[in-house]
Design a protein around this motif. Structure first.
Motif: not given
Lengths: 119, 501
Positions: B303-318
Protein backbone atom coordinates in the motif's frame (compact mmCIF):
# COMPACT_ATOMS: atom_id res chain seq x y z
CA UNK A 1 -1.35 39.14 28.55
CA UNK A 2 -0.38 39.42 24.92
CA UNK A 3 2.96 37.79 25.65
CA UNK A 4 1.84 35.37 28.34
CA UNK A 5 -0.52 33.25 26.24
CA UNK A 6 1.93 32.49 23.41
CA UNK A 7 4.63 31.60 25.94
CA UNK A 8 2.17 29.33 27.72
CA UNK A 9 1.23 27.68 24.42
CA UNK A 10 4.89 27.03 23.72
CA UNK A 11 5.45 25.54 27.17
CA UNK A 12 2.44 23.26 26.76
CA UNK A 13 3.62 22.09 23.32
CA UNK A 14 7.07 21.33 24.76
CA UNK A 15 5.61 19.46 27.72
CA UNK A 16 3.24 17.53 25.51
CA UNK A 17 5.96 16.54 23.07
CA UNK A 18 8.27 15.46 25.88
CA UNK A 19 5.56 13.33 27.50
CA UNK A 20 4.68 11.81 24.12
CA UNK A 21 8.20 10.44 23.80
CA UNK A 22 8.18 8.58 27.13
CA UNK A 23 8.27 4.81 27.44
CA UNK A 24 5.17 4.40 29.52
CA UNK A 25 1.87 4.24 27.65
CA UNK A 26 0.16 6.28 30.37
CA UNK A 27 2.61 9.13 29.87
CA UNK A 28 2.09 8.94 26.12
CA UNK A 29 -1.64 9.46 26.60
CA UNK A 30 -0.95 12.38 28.93
CA UNK A 31 1.29 13.81 26.24
CA UNK A 32 -1.49 13.50 23.70
CA UNK A 33 -3.90 15.25 26.08
CA UNK A 34 -1.49 18.10 26.83
CA UNK A 35 -0.70 18.58 23.15
CA UNK A 36 -4.43 18.76 22.46
CA UNK A 37 -4.74 21.54 25.04
CA UNK A 38 -1.73 23.31 23.54
CA UNK A 39 -3.30 23.20 20.07
CA UNK A 40 -6.56 24.60 21.41
CA UNK A 41 -4.70 27.48 23.06
CA UNK A 42 -2.82 28.01 19.80
CA UNK A 43 -6.12 28.38 17.95
CA UNK A 44 -7.18 30.87 20.60
CA UNK A 45 -4.02 32.95 20.32
CA UNK A 46 -4.23 32.98 16.53
CA UNK A 47 -7.63 34.67 16.66
CA UNK A 48 -6.35 37.99 17.92
CA UNK A 49 -7.05 38.29 21.65
CA UNK A 50 -9.50 40.87 22.84
CA UNK A 51 -11.24 41.62 26.10
CA UNK A 52 -14.62 42.23 24.52
CA UNK A 53 -16.93 39.21 24.22
CA UNK A 54 -18.11 38.23 20.74
CA UNK A 55 -21.47 39.96 21.07
CA UNK A 56 -22.94 42.82 19.07
CA UNK A 57 -25.38 45.02 20.95
CA UNK A 58 -28.10 47.16 19.39
CA UNK A 59 -26.85 49.92 17.16
CA UNK A 60 -23.21 48.86 17.49
CA UNK A 61 -21.38 48.56 14.24
CA UNK A 62 -17.80 48.33 15.39
CA UNK A 63 -16.44 44.93 14.59
CA UNK A 64 -12.80 45.60 15.20
CA UNK A 65 -12.72 45.38 18.99
CA UNK A 66 -14.87 42.32 19.69
CA UNK A 67 -13.39 38.86 19.81
CA UNK A 68 -13.62 36.68 16.72
CA UNK A 69 -16.33 34.03 17.24
CA UNK A 70 -15.20 31.56 14.57
CA UNK A 71 -12.07 30.30 16.34
CA UNK A 72 -14.08 29.97 19.54
CA UNK A 73 -16.40 27.60 17.71
CA UNK A 74 -13.40 25.72 16.28
CA UNK A 75 -11.85 25.37 19.74
CA UNK A 76 -15.10 24.06 21.25
CA UNK A 77 -15.36 21.42 18.54
CA UNK A 78 -11.72 20.49 18.98
CA UNK A 79 -12.09 20.16 22.76
CA UNK A 80 -15.08 17.87 22.40
CA UNK A 81 -13.41 15.69 19.76
CA UNK A 82 -10.24 15.53 21.82
CA UNK A 83 -12.20 14.52 24.89
CA UNK A 84 -13.89 11.65 23.05
CA UNK A 85 -10.58 10.35 21.76
CA UNK A 86 -8.94 10.66 25.17
CA UNK A 87 -11.74 8.55 26.65
CA UNK A 88 -11.09 5.89 24.00
CA UNK A 89 -7.33 6.02 24.55
CA UNK A 90 -7.69 5.54 28.32
CA UNK A 91 -9.92 2.50 27.90
CA UNK A 92 -7.46 1.16 25.30
CA UNK A 93 -4.66 1.61 27.86
CA UNK A 94 -6.64 -0.37 30.44
CA UNK A 95 -7.38 -3.23 28.04
CA UNK A 96 -3.80 -3.32 26.73
CA UNK A 97 -2.44 -3.43 30.30
CA UNK A 98 -4.87 -6.22 31.18
CA UNK A 99 -3.83 -8.26 28.19
CA UNK A 100 -0.10 -7.60 28.08
CA UNK A 101 0.60 -6.97 31.78
CA UNK A 102 3.06 -4.23 30.92
CA UNK A 103 2.95 -0.47 30.56
CA UNK A 104 6.27 -0.30 28.71
CA UNK A 105 5.96 0.68 25.06
CA UNK A 106 9.34 -0.86 24.25
CA UNK A 107 7.85 -4.29 24.91
CA UNK A 108 5.30 -3.85 22.15
CA UNK A 109 7.38 -5.20 19.30
CA UNK A 110 5.29 -8.13 18.06
CA UNK A 111 3.58 -6.21 15.29
CA UNK A 112 6.82 -4.61 14.07
CA UNK A 113 8.94 -7.75 14.04
CA UNK A 114 9.91 -9.62 10.90
CA UNK A 115 8.62 -13.18 10.71
CA UNK A 116 10.99 -16.04 9.94
CA UNK A 117 11.83 -16.63 6.33
CA UNK A 118 10.73 -19.86 4.75
CA UNK A 119 14.07 -20.67 3.16
CA UNK B 1 -28.97 19.21 -4.54
CA UNK B 2 -30.63 15.97 -3.57
CA UNK B 3 -28.06 14.15 -5.66
CA UNK B 4 -25.34 15.43 -3.36
CA UNK B 5 -27.03 14.64 -0.07
CA UNK B 6 -28.26 11.13 -0.86
CA UNK B 7 -24.87 9.39 -1.01
CA UNK B 8 -24.00 11.14 2.26
CA UNK B 9 -27.19 10.43 4.21
CA UNK B 10 -27.90 6.86 3.07
CA UNK B 11 -25.03 5.27 5.05
CA UNK B 12 -25.98 7.35 8.10
CA UNK B 13 -29.62 6.27 8.13
CA UNK B 14 -28.74 2.66 7.36
CA UNK B 15 -26.29 2.73 10.29
CA UNK B 16 -29.04 4.06 12.56
CA UNK B 17 -31.39 1.30 11.42
CA UNK B 18 -28.65 -1.24 12.10
CA UNK B 19 -28.30 0.09 15.64
CA UNK B 20 -32.06 -0.27 16.12
CA UNK B 21 -31.63 -3.99 15.42
CA UNK B 22 -28.72 -4.37 17.82
CA UNK B 23 -27.60 -7.99 18.28
CA UNK B 24 -29.99 -9.32 15.63
CA UNK B 25 -27.35 -10.07 13.02
CA UNK B 26 -29.60 -11.51 10.30
CA UNK B 27 -31.81 -8.41 10.21
CA UNK B 28 -28.72 -6.20 10.29
CA UNK B 29 -27.30 -8.02 7.29
CA UNK B 30 -30.45 -7.42 5.26
CA UNK B 31 -30.63 -3.75 6.26
CA UNK B 32 -26.94 -3.31 5.56
CA UNK B 33 -27.03 -4.76 2.06
CA UNK B 34 -30.09 -2.76 1.08
CA UNK B 35 -28.42 0.40 2.38
CA UNK B 36 -25.03 -0.31 0.80
CA UNK B 37 -26.54 -1.08 -2.60
CA UNK B 38 -28.60 2.12 -2.41
CA UNK B 39 -25.42 4.04 -1.50
CA UNK B 40 -23.63 2.66 -4.53
CA UNK B 41 -26.57 3.54 -6.77
CA UNK B 42 -26.79 7.11 -5.44
CA UNK B 43 -23.03 7.55 -5.73
CA UNK B 44 -23.22 6.42 -9.35
CA UNK B 45 -26.03 8.88 -9.97
CA UNK B 46 -23.97 11.69 -8.42
CA UNK B 47 -21.04 10.85 -10.69
CA UNK B 48 -23.30 10.84 -13.76
CA UNK B 49 -24.85 14.16 -12.71
CA UNK B 50 -21.49 15.84 -12.11
CA UNK B 51 -20.16 14.62 -15.45
CA UNK B 52 -23.17 16.15 -17.21
CA UNK B 53 -23.60 19.40 -15.29
CA UNK B 54 -20.19 20.29 -13.88
CA UNK B 55 -19.22 20.87 -10.26
CA UNK B 56 -22.14 20.62 -7.85
CA UNK B 57 -22.21 22.52 -4.57
CA UNK B 58 -24.74 23.19 -1.84
CA UNK B 59 -24.62 25.38 1.26
CA UNK B 60 -25.83 23.76 4.45
CA UNK B 61 -28.57 25.73 6.16
CA UNK B 62 -28.65 28.16 3.23
CA UNK B 63 -25.91 30.31 4.79
CA UNK B 64 -24.15 31.80 1.78
CA UNK B 65 -20.60 30.77 1.07
CA UNK B 66 -18.00 31.57 2.32
CA UNK B 67 -19.65 31.96 5.70
CA UNK B 68 -21.53 28.69 5.90
CA UNK B 69 -20.55 25.06 5.45
CA UNK B 70 -20.27 23.98 1.84
CA UNK B 71 -20.50 20.53 0.33
CA UNK B 72 -18.88 20.27 -3.10
CA UNK B 73 -18.81 17.38 -5.54
CA UNK B 74 -16.55 17.43 -8.55
CA UNK B 75 -15.53 14.54 -10.80
CA UNK B 76 -12.71 13.37 -8.53
CA UNK B 77 -14.85 13.31 -5.35
CA UNK B 78 -17.77 11.60 -7.05
CA UNK B 79 -15.53 8.92 -8.56
CA UNK B 80 -13.88 8.10 -5.25
CA UNK B 81 -17.29 7.98 -3.52
CA UNK B 82 -18.36 5.34 -6.05
CA UNK B 83 -15.19 3.34 -5.32
CA UNK B 84 -15.72 3.66 -1.55
CA UNK B 85 -19.31 2.39 -1.78
CA UNK B 86 -18.22 -0.47 -4.04
CA UNK B 87 -15.44 -1.43 -1.59
CA UNK B 88 -17.86 -1.41 1.34
CA UNK B 89 -20.24 -3.69 -0.52
CA UNK B 90 -17.52 -6.15 -1.55
CA UNK B 91 -15.91 -6.27 1.89
CA UNK B 92 -19.23 -6.73 3.67
CA UNK B 93 -20.15 -9.57 1.33
CA UNK B 94 -16.89 -11.24 2.34
CA UNK B 95 -17.19 -10.38 6.03
CA UNK B 96 -20.68 -11.68 6.59
CA UNK B 97 -19.40 -15.18 5.86
CA UNK B 98 -15.97 -15.13 7.39
CA UNK B 99 -16.09 -12.81 10.37
CA UNK B 100 -16.82 -14.54 13.69
CA UNK B 101 -20.31 -14.02 15.03
CA UNK B 102 -19.19 -12.17 18.15
CA UNK B 103 -17.69 -9.37 16.08
CA UNK B 104 -20.73 -9.23 13.85
CA UNK B 105 -23.04 -8.99 16.83
CA UNK B 106 -21.15 -6.15 18.45
CA UNK B 107 -21.67 -3.59 15.78
CA UNK B 108 -19.41 -4.46 12.84
CA UNK B 109 -22.00 -3.49 10.22
CA UNK B 110 -22.90 -0.27 12.02
CA UNK B 111 -19.30 0.88 12.29
CA UNK B 112 -18.62 -0.06 8.67
CA UNK B 113 -21.48 2.21 7.63
CA UNK B 114 -20.23 5.02 9.86
CA UNK B 115 -16.83 4.64 8.19
CA UNK B 116 -18.47 4.95 4.77
CA UNK B 117 -20.40 7.99 6.04
CA UNK B 118 -17.19 9.65 7.23
CA UNK B 119 -15.37 8.87 3.98
CA UNK B 120 -18.22 10.29 1.86
CA UNK B 121 -18.33 13.41 4.01
CA UNK B 122 -14.58 13.95 3.77
CA UNK B 123 -14.80 13.65 -0.01
CA UNK B 124 -17.61 16.18 -0.18
CA UNK B 125 -16.32 18.76 2.31
CA UNK B 126 -15.74 22.25 0.97
CA UNK B 127 -14.54 23.81 4.20
CA UNK B 128 -11.30 22.88 5.94
CA UNK B 129 -12.70 22.57 9.45
CA UNK B 130 -15.60 20.46 8.25
CA UNK B 131 -12.99 18.26 6.55
CA UNK B 132 -11.18 17.94 9.88
CA UNK B 133 -14.38 16.82 11.61
CA UNK B 134 -15.09 14.22 8.90
CA UNK B 135 -11.54 12.92 9.31
CA UNK B 136 -12.14 12.56 13.03
CA UNK B 137 -15.28 10.51 12.26
CA UNK B 138 -13.19 8.30 9.96
CA UNK B 139 -10.49 8.01 12.64
CA UNK B 140 -12.81 6.99 15.46
CA UNK B 141 -14.65 4.47 13.24
CA UNK B 142 -11.28 2.98 12.30
CA UNK B 143 -10.28 2.81 15.98
CA UNK B 144 -13.38 0.78 16.71
CA UNK B 145 -12.90 -1.48 13.69
CA UNK B 146 -9.25 -2.09 14.52
CA UNK B 147 -9.95 -3.03 18.13
CA UNK B 148 -13.19 -4.97 17.53
CA UNK B 149 -12.56 -8.31 19.18
CA UNK B 150 -9.65 -7.15 21.30
CA UNK B 151 -6.95 -9.75 20.63
CA UNK B 152 -3.45 -8.97 21.89
CA UNK B 153 -2.08 -8.03 18.48
CA UNK B 154 -5.08 -5.84 17.76
CA UNK B 155 -4.57 -3.89 20.99
CA UNK B 156 -0.89 -3.42 20.25
CA UNK B 157 -1.59 -2.25 16.71
CA UNK B 158 -4.32 0.04 17.99
CA UNK B 159 -1.96 1.72 20.47
CA UNK B 160 0.40 2.60 17.64
CA UNK B 161 -2.45 3.70 15.37
CA UNK B 162 -4.17 5.84 18.04
CA UNK B 163 -0.96 7.51 19.12
CA UNK B 164 0.22 8.66 15.76
CA UNK B 165 -3.17 9.49 14.30
CA UNK B 166 -4.11 11.65 17.24
CA UNK B 167 -0.80 13.45 16.79
CA UNK B 168 -1.71 13.95 13.13
CA UNK B 169 -5.03 15.50 14.16
CA UNK B 170 -3.23 17.94 16.47
CA UNK B 171 -0.87 18.94 13.68
CA UNK B 172 -3.85 19.41 11.34
CA UNK B 173 -5.57 21.60 13.91
CA UNK B 174 -2.44 23.74 14.24
CA UNK B 175 -2.37 24.07 10.45
CA UNK B 176 -6.04 25.06 10.40
CA UNK B 177 -5.35 27.69 13.04
CA UNK B 178 -2.47 29.11 11.03
CA UNK B 179 -4.58 29.24 7.87
CA UNK B 180 -7.33 31.08 9.69
CA UNK B 181 -4.81 33.46 11.18
CA UNK B 182 -3.26 34.45 7.88
CA UNK B 183 -6.29 34.34 5.59
CA UNK B 184 -9.34 34.92 7.77
CA UNK B 185 -11.44 32.21 6.18
CA UNK B 186 -11.59 28.42 6.10
CA UNK B 187 -13.71 27.87 3.00
CA UNK B 188 -11.53 26.21 0.38
CA UNK B 189 -12.82 28.22 -2.57
CA UNK B 190 -12.39 31.46 -0.66
CA UNK B 191 -8.89 30.43 0.40
CA UNK B 192 -8.04 29.77 -3.24
CA UNK B 193 -8.78 33.45 -3.82
CA UNK B 194 -7.16 34.84 -0.68
CA UNK B 195 -3.92 32.84 -0.31
CA UNK B 196 -2.20 34.14 -3.49
CA UNK B 197 -2.68 37.69 -2.16
CA UNK B 198 -0.70 37.18 1.04
CA UNK B 199 2.75 38.79 0.93
CA UNK B 200 4.48 36.63 3.54
CA UNK B 201 4.99 33.57 1.40
CA UNK B 202 7.01 31.99 4.23
CA UNK B 203 3.86 31.83 6.37
CA UNK B 204 1.94 30.22 3.53
CA UNK B 205 4.71 27.65 3.09
CA UNK B 206 4.61 26.92 6.82
CA UNK B 207 0.91 26.21 6.61
CA UNK B 208 1.48 24.02 3.55
CA UNK B 209 4.05 22.00 5.48
CA UNK B 210 1.64 21.56 8.42
CA UNK B 211 -0.86 20.06 6.01
CA UNK B 212 1.75 17.91 4.24
CA UNK B 213 2.78 16.39 7.57
CA UNK B 214 -0.75 16.05 8.95
CA UNK B 215 -2.32 14.53 5.86
CA UNK B 216 0.91 12.74 5.02
CA UNK B 217 0.54 10.73 8.22
CA UNK B 218 -3.01 9.83 7.17
CA UNK B 219 -1.86 9.01 3.64
CA UNK B 220 1.16 6.99 4.79
CA UNK B 221 3.94 8.65 2.82
CA UNK B 222 7.60 8.31 3.73
CA UNK B 223 8.77 9.11 6.47
CA UNK B 224 5.36 9.10 8.16
CA UNK B 225 4.11 5.63 7.27
CA UNK B 226 5.50 3.40 10.01
CA UNK B 227 2.15 3.02 11.76
CA UNK B 228 0.72 1.21 8.72
CA UNK B 229 2.57 -2.14 8.73
CA UNK B 230 2.34 -2.22 12.53
CA UNK B 231 -1.42 -1.77 12.77
CA UNK B 232 -3.11 -2.82 9.53
CA UNK B 233 -2.26 -6.56 9.56
CA UNK B 234 -3.59 -7.11 13.09
CA UNK B 235 -7.43 -7.13 12.76
CA UNK B 236 -9.36 -9.82 10.86
CA UNK B 237 -8.94 -9.80 7.07
CA UNK B 238 -12.32 -8.26 6.33
CA UNK B 239 -11.46 -5.17 8.36
CA UNK B 240 -7.96 -4.91 6.91
CA UNK B 241 -9.41 -5.07 3.40
CA UNK B 242 -11.73 -2.20 4.13
CA UNK B 243 -9.24 0.14 5.76
CA UNK B 244 -6.23 -0.89 3.68
CA UNK B 245 -7.86 -0.33 0.35
CA UNK B 246 -9.57 2.92 1.19
CA UNK B 247 -8.32 5.18 3.95
CA UNK B 248 -4.88 6.11 2.72
CA UNK B 249 -6.39 7.06 -0.63
CA UNK B 250 -8.66 9.56 1.16
CA UNK B 251 -5.50 11.16 2.59
CA UNK B 252 -4.08 11.32 -0.93
CA UNK B 253 -7.36 12.86 -2.17
CA UNK B 254 -7.10 15.65 0.41
CA UNK B 255 -3.47 16.33 -0.52
CA UNK B 256 -4.51 16.55 -4.19
CA UNK B 257 -7.34 18.93 -3.31
CA UNK B 258 -5.14 21.20 -1.19
CA UNK B 259 -2.20 21.32 -3.53
CA UNK B 260 -4.15 21.94 -6.72
CA UNK B 261 -6.63 24.42 -5.29
CA UNK B 262 -5.07 26.33 -2.41
CA UNK B 263 -1.29 26.10 -2.19
CA UNK B 264 -0.28 26.59 -5.80
CA UNK B 265 1.73 29.79 -5.66
CA UNK B 266 5.10 28.38 -4.58
CA UNK B 267 5.28 25.20 -6.63
CA UNK B 268 9.04 25.06 -6.48
CA UNK B 269 8.91 24.53 -2.72
CA UNK B 270 5.79 22.55 -1.95
CA UNK B 271 5.63 20.29 -4.97
CA UNK B 272 9.36 19.57 -4.84
CA UNK B 273 8.87 18.24 -1.31
CA UNK B 274 6.02 16.09 -2.63
CA UNK B 275 8.12 14.65 -5.46
CA UNK B 276 11.02 13.79 -3.12
CA UNK B 277 8.64 12.18 -0.62
CA UNK B 278 6.99 10.23 -3.43
CA UNK B 279 10.31 8.88 -4.65
CA UNK B 280 11.37 7.71 -1.21
CA UNK B 281 7.92 6.26 -0.50
CA UNK B 282 7.96 4.14 -3.65
CA UNK B 283 11.43 2.73 -3.04
CA UNK B 284 11.24 2.23 0.74
CA UNK B 285 7.75 0.72 0.50
CA UNK B 286 8.83 -1.66 -2.23
CA UNK B 287 11.98 -2.77 -0.42
CA UNK B 288 10.06 -3.16 2.83
CA UNK B 289 7.42 -5.29 1.14
CA UNK B 290 10.05 -7.55 -0.36
CA UNK B 291 11.71 -8.07 3.03
CA UNK B 292 8.57 -9.32 4.80
CA UNK B 293 7.58 -12.96 5.25
CA UNK B 294 3.93 -12.60 6.06
CA UNK B 295 1.22 -12.30 3.42
CA UNK B 296 -0.49 -9.43 5.18
CA UNK B 297 2.60 -7.43 5.89
CA UNK B 298 3.77 -7.64 2.29
CA UNK B 299 0.41 -6.28 1.15
CA UNK B 300 0.47 -3.52 3.80
CA UNK B 301 3.87 -2.26 2.72
CA UNK B 302 2.72 -2.56 -0.85
CA UNK B 303 0.00 0.00 0.00
CA UNK B 304 2.77 2.41 1.03
CA UNK B 305 4.70 1.82 -2.18
CA UNK B 306 1.66 2.50 -4.37
CA UNK B 307 0.84 5.70 -2.46
CA UNK B 308 4.17 6.99 -3.75
CA UNK B 309 2.85 6.84 -7.33
CA UNK B 310 -0.19 8.94 -6.48
CA UNK B 311 1.85 11.59 -4.69
CA UNK B 312 4.23 11.61 -7.66
CA UNK B 313 1.39 12.53 -9.98
CA UNK B 314 0.45 15.37 -7.65
CA UNK B 315 4.04 16.58 -7.40
CA UNK B 316 4.56 16.74 -11.15
CA UNK B 317 1.49 19.01 -11.34
CA UNK B 318 0.49 18.72 -14.98
CA UNK B 319 -2.86 17.69 -16.34
CA UNK B 320 -1.65 14.27 -17.49
CA UNK B 321 0.20 13.61 -14.21
CA UNK B 322 -2.92 14.32 -12.17
CA UNK B 323 -4.93 12.11 -14.52
CA UNK B 324 -2.39 9.36 -13.84
CA UNK B 325 -2.79 9.92 -10.10
CA UNK B 326 -6.58 9.77 -10.29
CA UNK B 327 -6.59 6.65 -12.45
CA UNK B 328 -4.09 5.10 -10.06
CA UNK B 329 -6.33 5.85 -7.07
CA UNK B 330 -9.33 4.18 -8.68
CA UNK B 331 -7.28 1.19 -9.84
CA UNK B 332 -5.48 0.80 -6.54
CA UNK B 333 -8.58 0.85 -4.34
CA UNK B 334 -9.99 -2.02 -6.40
CA UNK B 335 -6.80 -4.07 -6.70
CA UNK B 336 -5.71 -3.71 -3.06
CA UNK B 337 -9.12 -4.69 -1.73
CA UNK B 338 -9.09 -7.68 -4.07
CA UNK B 339 -5.62 -8.77 -2.91
CA UNK B 340 -6.53 -8.54 0.76
CA UNK B 341 -9.72 -10.53 0.19
CA UNK B 342 -7.68 -13.21 -1.64
CA UNK B 343 -5.36 -13.40 1.36
CA UNK B 344 -8.49 -13.96 3.44
CA UNK B 345 -9.57 -16.88 1.26
CA UNK B 346 -6.09 -18.40 1.55
CA UNK B 347 -6.37 -18.04 5.33
CA UNK B 348 -9.72 -19.81 5.19
CA UNK B 349 -8.21 -22.72 3.34
CA UNK B 350 -4.75 -22.91 4.96
CA UNK B 351 -5.29 -21.24 8.36
CA UNK B 352 -2.22 -19.06 8.29
CA UNK B 353 -0.75 -15.86 6.94
CA UNK B 354 2.91 -16.69 7.38
CA UNK B 355 4.61 -17.57 4.11
CA UNK B 356 6.52 -20.31 5.91
CA UNK B 357 3.33 -22.22 6.64
CA UNK B 358 1.52 -21.64 3.35
CA UNK B 359 1.73 -23.41 0.06
CA UNK B 360 0.03 -25.38 -2.64
CA UNK B 361 -2.97 -23.13 -3.17
CA UNK B 362 -2.54 -23.36 -6.95
CA UNK B 363 -3.12 -27.07 -6.83
CA UNK B 364 -6.13 -26.85 -4.55
CA UNK B 365 -7.93 -23.72 -5.67
CA UNK B 366 -6.89 -22.79 -9.21
CA UNK B 367 -9.63 -20.21 -9.47
CA UNK B 368 -8.26 -18.26 -6.52
CA UNK B 369 -4.79 -18.51 -8.05
CA UNK B 370 -6.16 -17.05 -11.28
CA UNK B 371 -7.78 -14.13 -9.44
CA UNK B 372 -4.49 -13.53 -7.61
CA UNK B 373 -2.59 -13.53 -10.91
CA UNK B 374 -4.97 -10.97 -12.40
CA UNK B 375 -4.71 -8.70 -9.34
CA UNK B 376 -0.95 -9.10 -8.97
CA UNK B 377 -0.25 -8.39 -12.62
CA UNK B 378 -2.60 -5.41 -12.43
CA UNK B 379 -0.61 -4.08 -9.48
CA UNK B 380 2.71 -4.62 -11.23
CA UNK B 381 1.59 -2.85 -14.37
CA UNK B 382 1.51 -5.58 -16.96
CA UNK B 383 -0.49 -4.63 -20.04
CA UNK B 384 -3.38 -4.83 -20.69
CA UNK B 385 -4.40 -4.59 -17.02
CA UNK B 386 -5.23 -1.45 -15.08
CA UNK B 387 -1.85 -0.75 -13.52
CA UNK B 388 -0.27 -0.46 -16.93
CA UNK B 389 -2.51 2.44 -17.93
CA UNK B 390 -1.91 4.27 -14.67
CA UNK B 391 1.86 3.94 -14.93
CA UNK B 392 1.73 4.84 -18.62
CA UNK B 393 -0.05 8.13 -17.85
CA UNK B 394 2.39 8.91 -15.04
CA UNK B 395 5.47 8.03 -17.08
CA UNK B 396 4.26 10.10 -20.04
CA UNK B 397 3.70 13.04 -17.71
CA UNK B 398 7.14 12.52 -16.19
CA UNK B 399 8.87 12.53 -19.55
CA UNK B 400 6.86 15.56 -20.68
CA UNK B 401 7.99 17.59 -17.68
CA UNK B 402 11.54 16.26 -18.05
CA UNK B 403 11.59 14.84 -14.52
CA UNK B 404 13.72 11.92 -15.63
CA UNK B 405 15.12 10.71 -12.31
CA UNK B 406 11.77 10.33 -10.60
CA UNK B 407 10.22 8.68 -13.67
CA UNK B 408 12.97 6.07 -13.72
CA UNK B 409 12.43 5.49 -10.00
CA UNK B 410 8.71 5.04 -10.68
CA UNK B 411 9.35 2.54 -13.47
CA UNK B 412 11.95 0.75 -11.33
CA UNK B 413 9.45 0.39 -8.49
CA UNK B 414 7.37 -1.65 -10.92
CA UNK B 415 10.23 -4.14 -10.76
CA UNK B 416 10.07 -4.15 -6.95
CA UNK B 417 6.34 -4.77 -7.17
CA UNK B 418 6.98 -7.70 -9.47
CA UNK B 419 9.58 -9.01 -7.01
CA UNK B 420 7.31 -9.18 -3.99
CA UNK B 421 4.28 -10.36 -5.95
CA UNK B 422 6.43 -13.19 -7.33
CA UNK B 423 7.55 -13.92 -3.78
CA UNK B 424 3.94 -14.30 -2.70
CA UNK B 425 3.13 -16.41 -5.76
CA UNK B 426 6.07 -18.74 -5.13
CA UNK B 427 5.51 -19.11 -1.42
CA UNK B 428 1.75 -19.25 -1.27
CA UNK B 429 0.52 -20.69 -4.55
CA UNK B 430 3.33 -22.58 -6.22
CA UNK B 431 5.40 -24.41 -3.59
CA UNK B 432 4.20 -27.59 -1.94
CA UNK B 433 2.07 -27.18 1.14
CA UNK B 434 4.25 -27.85 4.20
CA UNK B 435 1.19 -28.86 6.20
CA UNK B 436 0.44 -31.86 3.97
CA UNK B 437 3.22 -33.96 5.46
CA UNK B 438 2.24 -33.17 9.04
CA UNK B 439 -1.54 -33.42 9.01
CA UNK B 440 -2.25 -35.88 6.20
CA UNK B 441 -5.73 -34.40 6.04
CA UNK B 442 -7.75 -34.64 2.89
CA UNK B 443 -8.54 -31.19 1.53
CA UNK B 444 -12.09 -30.93 0.10
CA UNK B 445 -12.19 -30.52 -3.63
CA UNK B 446 -12.35 -27.08 -5.13
CA UNK B 447 -16.02 -27.45 -5.96
CA UNK B 448 -16.91 -28.18 -2.34
CA UNK B 449 -14.75 -25.35 -1.07
CA UNK B 450 -16.48 -22.90 -3.42
CA UNK B 451 -19.89 -24.20 -2.45
CA UNK B 452 -19.14 -23.72 1.27
CA UNK B 453 -17.40 -20.39 0.90
CA UNK B 454 -19.37 -18.88 -1.96
CA UNK B 455 -19.65 -15.41 -0.45
CA UNK B 456 -15.91 -15.30 0.10
CA UNK B 457 -15.24 -15.88 -3.57
CA UNK B 458 -18.01 -13.73 -4.98
CA UNK B 459 -16.42 -10.33 -4.19
CA UNK B 460 -13.04 -11.56 -5.40
CA UNK B 461 -14.57 -12.73 -8.66
CA UNK B 462 -16.43 -9.45 -9.11
CA UNK B 463 -13.25 -7.51 -8.37
CA UNK B 464 -11.19 -9.54 -10.83
CA UNK B 465 -13.78 -9.16 -13.58
CA UNK B 466 -13.84 -5.39 -12.97
CA UNK B 467 -10.03 -5.25 -13.15
CA UNK B 468 -10.07 -7.13 -16.45
CA UNK B 469 -12.81 -4.88 -17.79
CA UNK B 470 -11.10 -1.64 -16.80
CA UNK B 471 -7.83 -2.96 -18.16
CA UNK B 472 -9.07 -4.12 -21.54
CA UNK B 473 -11.52 -1.26 -22.17
CA UNK B 474 -9.82 1.62 -20.40
CA UNK B 475 -11.06 4.40 -22.61
CA UNK B 476 -14.02 5.53 -20.49
CA UNK B 477 -11.92 5.50 -17.34
CA UNK B 478 -8.94 7.30 -18.86
CA UNK B 479 -11.32 9.94 -20.25
CA UNK B 480 -12.83 10.26 -16.79
CA UNK B 481 -9.36 10.70 -15.26
CA UNK B 482 -8.36 13.29 -17.86
CA UNK B 483 -11.62 15.24 -17.38
CA UNK B 484 -11.25 15.13 -13.61
CA UNK B 485 -7.68 16.40 -13.79
CA UNK B 486 -8.72 19.19 -16.18
CA UNK B 487 -11.30 20.21 -13.61
CA UNK B 488 -8.62 20.17 -10.90
CA UNK B 489 -6.08 22.22 -12.85
CA UNK B 490 -8.74 24.81 -13.62
CA UNK B 491 -9.32 26.41 -10.22
CA UNK B 492 -11.93 28.88 -11.45
CA UNK B 493 -14.49 26.15 -12.13
CA UNK B 494 -14.44 25.15 -8.46
CA UNK B 495 -14.37 28.72 -7.13
CA UNK B 496 -17.25 29.84 -9.33
CA UNK B 497 -19.36 26.81 -8.49
CA UNK B 498 -18.98 27.37 -4.75
CA UNK B 499 -19.10 31.17 -4.53
CA UNK B 500 -21.85 31.41 -7.17
CA UNK B 501 -20.23 34.12 -9.21
Amino acid sequence: MDLLLPILTGILYAAGLSLLLHRSFMKMILGIIVMGHATNLFLFVVSRLSREPALLGEGEASLSTIADPVPQALILTAIVIGFGIQAFAIVLLKRAYQSKKTDDLDDLTRTDSLDEASI
Amino acid sequence: MVNLLLPLLTPLFTAIFCILFWQKVKVQKVVFFIGATLSLYFAGRLLWYVSQHGILSIQIGNWAAPFGITLVADLLSAGIIVMASLTTLLVACFAQQQLDSLRMRFGFFTILLFLLFGVTGALLAGDIFNLYVWFEIIMVSTFVLLTLGGTKDQLEGAIKYVGINFLASSILLAGIGTVYGIAGTLNMADLALKIPEIEHSALVNLTAVFFIVGFGIKAAVFPLYFWLPASYPTPPVAITSMVGGLLTKIGVYVLIRFFTLIFTNDIGFTHEILIVMAGFTMVVGGLGAFAQNDFHKILSLSIVSQIGYMILGLGLFTSMALAGSIFFMVHNILVKTNLFLISGIVHSSNNSFKLKELGGVYKRLPIVALCFLISAFALTGLPPLTGFWGKFLLATAGFETEAYIITFIAIGTGLFTLLYMTKIWNEVFWKKDPAIETTKEQFPSQFHFIKDNFFLLLPVAVGSVLILYIGIFPEIFINYALNASEQLMNKDLYINAVLNR
